[in-house]
Design an enzyme around this catalytic site. Sequence first.
Site, PDB file in Angstrom:
ATOM      1  N   GLU A  75       0.825  -1.212   0.000  1.00 44.69           N
ATOM      2  CA  GLU A  75       0.000   0.000   0.000  1.00 44.69           C
ATOM      3  C   GLU A  75       0.863   1.268   0.000  1.00 44.69           C
ATOM      4  OE1 GLU A  75      -3.013   0.382  -0.641  1.00 44.69           O
ATOM      5  OE2 GLU A  75      -3.685  -1.685  -0.555  1.00 44.69           O
TER       6      GLU A  75
ATOM      7  N   TYR B 214      -6.184   6.504   4.570  1.00 44.91           N
ATOM      8  CA  TYR B 214      -6.319   5.493   3.515  1.00 44.91           C
ATOM      9  C   TYR B 214      -5.546   4.222   3.877  1.00 44.91           C
ATOM     10  CZ  TYR B 214      -5.314   2.733  -0.494  1.00 44.91           C
ATOM     11  OH  TYR B 214      -5.175   1.638  -1.307  1.00 44.91           O
TER      12      TYR B 214
ATOM     13  N   ASP C  85      -9.413   5.767  -1.989  1.00 43.93           N
ATOM     14  CA  ASP C  85      -8.291   6.429  -2.661  1.00 43.93           C
ATOM     15  C   ASP C  85      -8.846   7.307  -3.785  1.00 43.93           C
ATOM     16  OD1 ASP C  85      -9.007   4.684  -4.657  1.00 43.93           O
ATOM     17  OD2 ASP C  85      -6.998   3.832  -4.937  1.00 43.93           O
TER      18      ASP C  85
ATOM     19  N   CYS D 194     -18.675  -1.011 -18.238  1.00 42.47           N
ATOM     20  CA  CYS D 194     -18.914  -0.860 -16.803  1.00 42.47           C
ATOM     21  C   CYS D 194     -20.107  -1.699 -16.341  1.00 42.47           C
ATOM     22  CB  CYS D 194     -19.161   0.613 -16.482  1.00 42.47           C
ATOM     23  SG  CYS D 194     -19.431   0.887 -14.727  1.00 42.47           S
TER      24      CYS D 194
HETATM   25  S1  SF4 Z   1     -20.980   4.122 -16.046  1.00 49.08           S
HETATM   26 FE1  SF4 Z   1     -19.104   5.173 -16.602  1.00 49.08          FE
HETATM   27  S2  SF4 Z   1     -18.989   6.946 -15.238  1.00 49.08           S
HETATM   28 FE2  SF4 Z   1     -20.530   5.543 -14.393  1.00 49.08          FE
HETATM   29  S3  SF4 Z   1     -19.391   4.327 -12.897  1.00 49.08           S
HETATM   30 FE3  SF4 Z   1     -19.361   3.195 -14.819  1.00 49.08          FE
HETATM   31  S4  SF4 Z   1     -17.469   3.830 -15.871  1.00 49.08           S
HETATM   32 FE4  SF4 Z   1     -17.891   5.300 -14.222  1.00 49.08          FE
END
Ligand code: SF4
Length: 297
Positions: free
Chosen positions: A44, A127, A145, A209
């Site tokens: 870390e 942290y 972080d 994502c």
């Molecule tokens: S959708 Fe895009 S902006 Fe939203 S958390 Fe996921 S990567 Fe981040």
Amino acid sequence: MTSLPTRPPGPDVGDVVVDWFATAARDLPWRRPGVDAWAVLVSEVMLQQTPVARVEPVWREWLERWPTPSALAAASPAEVIRAWGKLGYPRRALRLRDAAAAIAERHGDVVPADVTALEALPGIGTYTARAVACFGYGQRQPVVDTNVRRVVARLAHGRAEAAPARAADLSDVAALAPDDDARAVRFSVAVMELGALVCVAGTPRCGACPVRDRCAWRLAGSPPHDGPARRVQKFAGTDRQVRGRLLDILRAASEPVDAAALEPAWDDAVQRSRCLDSLLADGLVEQTEDDLFQLPG
Ligand code: SF4
């Protein structure tokens, strides 16, 4: 202050991030089972401001050489600075040695598990203390972080960039963690990984994502950042670069060197002298009685 949005139906965001981590996480040595809290603490400290690829070989060498806090505490500052190599921000090496000495002296050579005791160690902040308690001891802890603050700013608050660090960051992250303690521990590392790999600085990779359909920033139409522009850290020509070059010469020297031997580090004598003074002030270099320079013994 913006409040957390109402959780939509379906699995909680925290659980989705944990499940994503199970398939997308990088295999990093300090995350493997059996890695003790000392090894986690070393990782870390090294990972603050230094990329994973540069840390990994140095982390392995350090733990082989200094497998316990007392072993590191017994090393000289010069050995520690040499072994820090090119990780940058070498004051961290001396602070880690100071922390190791405190652990050996106050805690029987065992890294404490308590956050307050961890924060009382030299150089260990909010942290790092929580990262060690969480990743080293499996405690449910919000670990925040820069990457995590950015994810939370976008995902929960609909902002393109994180605001300056504040105390509420810890409760924001704790509010997103799954209820189950073991999964909350996984969440702490998972949300950090999401910020490192997907919800990155600049343009996030929203298409990859796992929480894109829950993200407040995306749902708000991805509004641009409306605060001051982020400062891009430059390196070339900075005192940090000059300090690094001066230390390179001193690391390679087997004997103390005179000022002339440091001239190749940097042409500008004023900047070179200023940087040497700052290294002396930081305890990273020492001056002998006959005006020679060396790593501290
Ligand atoms: S959708 Fe895009 S902006 Fe939203 S958390 Fe996921 S990567 Fe981040």
